[in-house]
Design an enzyme around this catalytic site. Structure first.
Site, mmCIF file in Angstrom:
data_model
loop_
_atom_site.group_PDB
_atom_site.id
_atom_site.type_symbol
_atom_site.label_atom_id
_atom_site.label_comp_id
_atom_site.label_asym_id
_atom_site.label_seq_id
_atom_site.Cartn_x
_atom_site.Cartn_y
_atom_site.Cartn_z
ATOM 1 N N GLU A 155 53.474 47.344 42.865
ATOM 2 C CA GLU A 155 52.533 46.238 43.055
ATOM 3 C C GLU A 155 51.014 46.487 42.672
ATOM 4 O O GLU A 155 50.624 47.317 43.061
ATOM 5 C CB GLU A 155 52.690 45.735 44.521
ATOM 6 C CG GLU A 155 51.821 44.435 44.800
ATOM 7 C CD GLU A 155 52.292 43.353 45.939
ATOM 8 O OE1 GLU A 155 53.256 43.923 46.443
ATOM 9 O OE2 GLU A 155 51.622 42.762 46.213
ATOM 10 N N ARG A 156 50.831 45.612 41.637
ATOM 11 C CA ARG A 156 49.477 45.879 41.026
ATOM 12 C C ARG A 156 49.105 47.361 40.544
ATOM 13 O O ARG A 156 48.149 48.050 40.362
ATOM 14 C CB ARG A 156 48.311 45.632 41.967
ATOM 15 C CG ARG A 156 48.446 44.358 42.927
ATOM 16 C CD ARG A 156 48.372 43.291 42.060
ATOM 17 N NE ARG A 156 48.739 42.082 42.817
ATOM 18 C CZ ARG A 156 48.897 40.686 42.523
ATOM 19 N NH1 ARG A 156 49.016 40.761 41.382
ATOM 20 N NH2 ARG A 156 49.025 39.747 43.371
ATOM 21 N N ASN A 198 53.186 46.193 51.238
ATOM 22 C CA ASN A 198 54.350 45.161 51.806
ATOM 23 C C ASN A 198 55.680 45.911 52.007
ATOM 24 O O ASN A 198 56.461 46.025 50.744
ATOM 25 C CB ASN A 198 54.286 44.219 50.403
ATOM 26 C CG ASN A 198 53.105 43.372 50.527
ATOM 27 O OD1 ASN A 198 52.476 42.948 51.452
ATOM 28 N ND2 ASN A 198 52.565 43.073 49.191
ATOM 29 N N GLU A 279 49.640 37.404 54.463
ATOM 30 C CA GLU A 279 50.425 37.089 53.296
ATOM 31 C C GLU A 279 51.870 37.060 53.420
ATOM 32 O O GLU A 279 52.647 37.475 52.721
ATOM 33 C CB GLU A 279 50.153 37.834 52.248
ATOM 34 C CG GLU A 279 48.349 38.065 51.713
ATOM 35 C CD GLU A 279 48.395 38.735 50.356
ATOM 36 O OE1 GLU A 279 48.847 39.897 50.225
ATOM 37 O OE2 GLU A 279 47.069 38.433 49.770
ATOM 38 N N ARG A 312 45.911 47.299 59.039
ATOM 39 C CA ARG A 312 45.011 46.583 58.181
ATOM 40 C C ARG A 312 44.184 45.382 58.687
ATOM 41 O O ARG A 312 44.859 44.697 59.270
ATOM 42 C CB ARG A 312 45.719 46.475 56.819
ATOM 43 C CG ARG A 312 46.022 47.831 55.977
ATOM 44 C CD ARG A 312 46.991 47.400 54.806
ATOM 45 N NE ARG A 312 46.183 47.133 53.971
ATOM 46 C CZ ARG A 312 46.331 46.123 53.047
ATOM 47 N NH1 ARG A 312 47.221 45.111 53.218
ATOM 48 N NH2 ARG A 312 45.692 45.957 51.857
ATOM 49 N N LYS A 347 39.160 46.170 53.790
ATOM 50 C CA LYS A 347 38.667 46.455 52.411
ATOM 51 C C LYS A 347 37.368 46.295 52.209
ATOM 52 O O LYS A 347 36.461 45.748 53.402
ATOM 53 C CB LYS A 347 39.259 45.251 51.532
ATOM 54 C CG LYS A 347 40.910 45.194 51.610
ATOM 55 C CD LYS A 347 41.485 44.054 50.686
ATOM 56 C CE LYS A 347 42.749 44.280 50.675
ATOM 57 N NZ LYS A 347 43.393 43.282 49.748
ATOM 58 N N ASP A 352 38.490 40.178 48.552
ATOM 59 C CA ASP A 352 39.826 41.025 48.128
ATOM 60 C C ASP A 352 39.560 41.740 46.969
ATOM 61 O O ASP A 352 40.006 41.394 45.792
ATOM 62 C CB ASP A 352 41.020 40.113 47.937
ATOM 63 C CG ASP A 352 42.152 40.816 47.557
ATOM 64 O OD1 ASP A 352 42.340 42.175 47.676
ATOM 65 O OD2 ASP A 352 43.397 40.172 47.250
ATOM 66 N N GLU A 380 43.307 45.937 39.860
ATOM 67 C CA GLU A 380 44.085 44.846 40.093
ATOM 68 C C GLU A 380 42.955 43.649 39.401
ATOM 69 O O GLU A 380 43.216 42.652 38.818
ATOM 70 C CB GLU A 380 44.307 44.393 41.446
ATOM 71 C CG GLU A 380 44.828 42.874 41.727
ATOM 72 C CD GLU A 380 45.122 42.648 43.034
ATOM 73 O OE1 GLU A 380 44.918 43.717 44.060
ATOM 74 O OE2 GLU A 380 45.505 41.517 43.312
ATOM 75 N N HIS A 508 36.654 35.548 42.326
ATOM 76 C CA HIS A 508 37.870 34.942 42.375
ATOM 77 C C HIS A 508 38.107 33.947 41.306
ATOM 78 O O HIS A 508 38.592 32.777 41.465
ATOM 79 C CB HIS A 508 38.600 34.538 43.702
ATOM 80 C CG HIS A 508 39.976 35.280 44.112
ATOM 81 N ND1 HIS A 508 40.836 35.057 43.069
ATOM 82 C CD2 HIS A 508 40.208 35.760 45.066
ATOM 83 C CE1 HIS A 508 41.932 35.678 43.675
ATOM 84 N NE2 HIS A 508 41.681 36.091 44.759
ATOM 85 N N TRP A 531 44.035 30.080 47.273
ATOM 86 C CA TRP A 531 44.603 30.954 46.059
ATOM 87 C C TRP A 531 43.947 30.390 44.718
ATOM 88 O O TRP A 531 44.411 30.749 43.583
ATOM 89 C CB TRP A 531 45.982 31.117 46.105
ATOM 90 C CG TRP A 531 46.436 32.028 47.383
ATOM 91 C CD1 TRP A 531 45.822 32.750 48.133
ATOM 92 C CD2 TRP A 531 47.597 32.231 47.632
ATOM 93 N NE1 TRP A 531 46.418 33.396 48.690
ATOM 94 C CE2 TRP A 531 47.732 33.128 48.836
ATOM 95 C CE3 TRP A 531 48.988 31.654 47.474
ATOM 96 C CZ2 TRP A 531 48.751 33.568 49.450
ATOM 97 C CZ3 TRP A 531 50.085 31.926 48.325
ATOM 98 C CH2 TRP A 531 49.995 33.002 49.086
#
Ligand code: GCV
Length: 688
Positions: A155-156, A198, A279, A312, A347, A352, A380, A508, A531
């Site tokens: 992922e990423r 994940n 998520e 997290r 984070k 993000d 990312e 974003h 999003w």
């Protein structure tokens, strides 16, 4: 010029730096020590042969723990003991007519780090005659987080498939495992989470644990502990229980049994990393329980074995609340309720991993809970496998931030290294950018970010410049006519990406899904508001930016005074965050006298110019770099220039629809048309 090179040796290019002769004539050390074996391997590449243990000549290299006879005779206890198991002393001492340079530590791990330090001094040509070095790490756990899936995808990830060959393990052992461990140890990384947050429940199946055991065994001599990400619903999904409720006795027993099973296989297992109720992933809230209930259940199972839980704080939901406020709101009520072997992983910013965010207010907010930063090494949101962006300045910006939680000087650095609140554990995590590509990281300059993460985790006081210098000298050439211009380019690169992607606190603006290119206009019917870029930039005819002041979402309240007042007031808010905290009128006068619109244009234009200047610099360095890496980097920089123009044109042309103002004459006008840019879909781009 160095010889052809595929980047696979990272910064450990001992053969490349072969020095005519060493000042050390022999070695005095227990040759069964792993640190000594590592030294000898490197020595062979550096000088063509190992250091001789019989030769006594001009200067001896002495390596040993405080238990060894020779170290005892040198009476270094007082200097070495306070540095702990991972710390070390490197010191040149002369007694009688014998000169010795000593690497001493209380632990074998410290010897290993001392050896890599000495090698780094040789590689960077900084070995002084009289060494007197004392080191100990800033953080006790310096950990990579791999977002690697069990099917080999990442992922990423932008450097190919996972280096973990799950289907081949435990029988077939890739040579990369040892190389990975050595690279990490050489920069002080001492822990790794093998799988994606994940997480698939299957990672805890017996079959996979047998594979994990093999990797743990390979990493052990390098002082690297293995951790796993777990799926919170594993008791049901893997164990077949009717629930995964953390307060249910059968669930608690299931975790206890599972943890005992892991420790039977891997006695030094580190613990779990958990993404829960985030998520769409399962978590304690599914059962009406809290983050503390979930984390503490796992902590109780791990405690008897010395394991920890990294829980997290990256949580947000499709609510009306400003996304930037949600993690804080959700975690603050549980401050002080977590077990002492739980550490909350935060984070760097509240959203993000954006090109620039203010620090997360959970740093300093949570005063009774151990907290650790999570940085993203994989790019990312920063040009992925293509853009040259050196990330140390971004991480230091976060670590150096003053939270004021205990008055002036309460920096993120002091909160997370444990010194401000006297914590038992301290940790720092980086989401890995490693894959099976020959050069490990997809592009040669991304290796610098792996390197920098390790070096900063070891010593957060190191400057970005110092780390870049080391990396360049070890990776390419130690000629200053190469290092200086290349370093200038690296040090400017983070600011450049902010300029051409999201200056002045914008965030974003990324395209739906892939997070590579710009789509400030993105509008997916029925999609979650948070999003989509419009949620963040809030462009309209009056201005641009998210009002998080007391007239808006009040996110400023989550910071301590005087920051909250500083951020709240548009006149005192640092301009690098102005559109993060304020909806700013297009004609608002910035500090340099320009209007917001003109300032925005200036920054986007500057970003493009900076990338062009990187290309000029790189082209001027051709004679120092082997043709393979020279060409690969040149090609990536050309993509970066293309993308910088794409970002600038897309954002400025789109925002112009709201500002309704012309482009200032002193910037390069857009090279594209907005309608054409809107048609770009990522699969049309060959380079991604
Ligand atoms: C691992 C972002 C990324 C996701 C990532 C998530 C997280 O949303 O886009 O890919 O999931 O952060 O950090 O959990």
């Amino acid at each position: 010029m160095s010889r052809a090179e595929d980047g696979s040796r990272l910064w450990l290019r001992f053969g490349q730096h072969r020095v005519a002769s060493s000042r050390f004539s022999g070695i005095e050390a227990d040759k069964t020590l792993f640190a000594v074996q590592e030294l000898q391997k490197a020595w062979k590449q550096l000088y063509g042969n190992e250091l001789d243990s019989k030769n006594r000549g001009k200067e001896l290299l002495v390596i040993g723990t405080l238990h060894s006879r020779v170290i005892q005779s040198l009476k270094l206890d007082n200097e070495v003991a306070p540095l702990g198991n991972e710390g070390y002393v490197i010191k040149t001492v002369t007694s009688g007519n014998i000169r010795r340079t000593v690497i001493a530590s209380t632990g074998k791990a410290g010897l290993l780090y001392g050896v890599y330090h000495l090698l780094r001094l040789i590689q960077t040509d900084e070995l002084s005659d009289q060494l007197d070095i004392k080191e100990k790490p800033s953080y006790s756990i310096r950990i990579l987080n791999h977002w690697d899936n069990l099917d080999g995808s990442i992922e990423r990830g932008y450097a190919g498939h996972s280096i973990w060959k799950w289907e081949e393990l435990p029988k077939t052992i890739s040579p990369r495992y040892v190389e990975y461990a050595r690279a990490n140890a050489s920069v002080g990384i001492n822990a790794t989470v093998l799988n994606n947050v994940n997480a698939s429940p299957n990672i805890l199946a017996k079959e996979y644990l047998e594979k994990v055991k093999i990797l743990a065994g390979i990493f052990r001599p390098f002082n690297i502990k293995v951790y796993l990400s777990i799926n919170f619903s594993s008791p049901a999904a893997l164990g077949g229980l009717p629930t995964s409720d953390p307060l249910d006795p059968s669930v608690r027993q299931w975790w206890k049994n599972k943890v005992d099973e892991i420790y039977r296989l891997i006695p030094d297992f580190g613990g779990f990393l958990v993404k829960a109720n985030s998520e769409g992933l399962p978590g304690p809230q599914d059962f009406g329980r809290t983050h503390a209930d979930g984390a503490n259940m796992l902590a109780d199972a791990l405690k008897p074995h010395g394991g920890i839980v990294m829980w997290r704080s990256f949580v947000y939901s499709a609510s009306d609340e400003d996304r930037a406020k949600q993690a804080y709101n959700e975690f603050m009520p549980f401050d002080g309720q977590f077990r002492d072997n739980v550490i909350v992983q935060i984070k760097n910013g509240p959203i993000d991993f954006q090109p620039r965010e203010p620090f997360s207010p959970l740093f300093g907010g949570l005063k009774k809970t151990a907290v650790m930063p999570e940085f993203q090494i994989t790019q990312e949101y920063l040009g992925q496998g293509n853009h040259m962006v050196y990330l140390a300045p971004m991480w230091k910006e976060c670590l150096d931030s003053d939270t004021y939680c205990e008055g002036k000087g309460s920096t993120v650095e002091r909160i997370t290294d444990g010194s401000l609140f006297n914590r038992k554990i301290s940790a720092i995590a980086g989401v890995a950018n490693i894959g099976e590509d020959t050069n490990w990281c997809g592009q040669d300059f991304a290796q610098a970010n792996w390197y920098a993460f390790g070096r900063l985790a070891w010593n957060h006081r190191l400057s970005s410049e110092q780390i870049a210098t080391e990396w360049l000298r070890m990776t390419f050439s130690d000629e200053s006519s190469f290092v200086e211009p290349a370093k200038k380019m690296m040090l400017e690169s983070r600011e450049a990406v902010v300029n051409y992607m999201m200056p002045l606190g914008l965030h974003h603006l990324f395209a739906w899904e892939h997070h590579y290119g710009p789509e400030p206009w993105c509008d997916i019917p029925n999609a979650r508001a948070d999003w989509m870029p419009k949620y963040y930039h809030k462009a309209d005819t009056t201005g641009l930016g998210f009002d998080r002041s007391m007239t808006g979402s009040k996110a400023v309240e989550q910071y301590y005074s005087p920051l909250r007042e500083e951020f709240n007031n548009i006149a005192t808010c640092p301009e690098q965050y102005i559109l993060w905290f304020h909806h700013v009128p297009w004609n608002y006068k910035m500090k340099d006298g320009k209007t917001l619109w003109n300032e925005l244009c200036m920054y986007y234009d500057k970003g493009v110019k900076q990338v062009k200047s990187f290309e000029t610099i790189w082209n001027s360095l051709q004679s120092y770099v082997d043709s393979e890496r020279f060409k690969a980097i040149k090609a990536k920089l050309a993509i970066q220039e293309h993308d910088a123009v794409w970002w600038k044109d897309a954002c400025l042309l789109y925002f112009q629809e709201f500002s309704k103002q012309p482009f200032p004459v002193d910037i390069e006008p857009p090279a594209n048309k907005l309608d054409d840019l809107k048609k770009i879909k990522l699969h049309m781009l060959s380079h991604n």
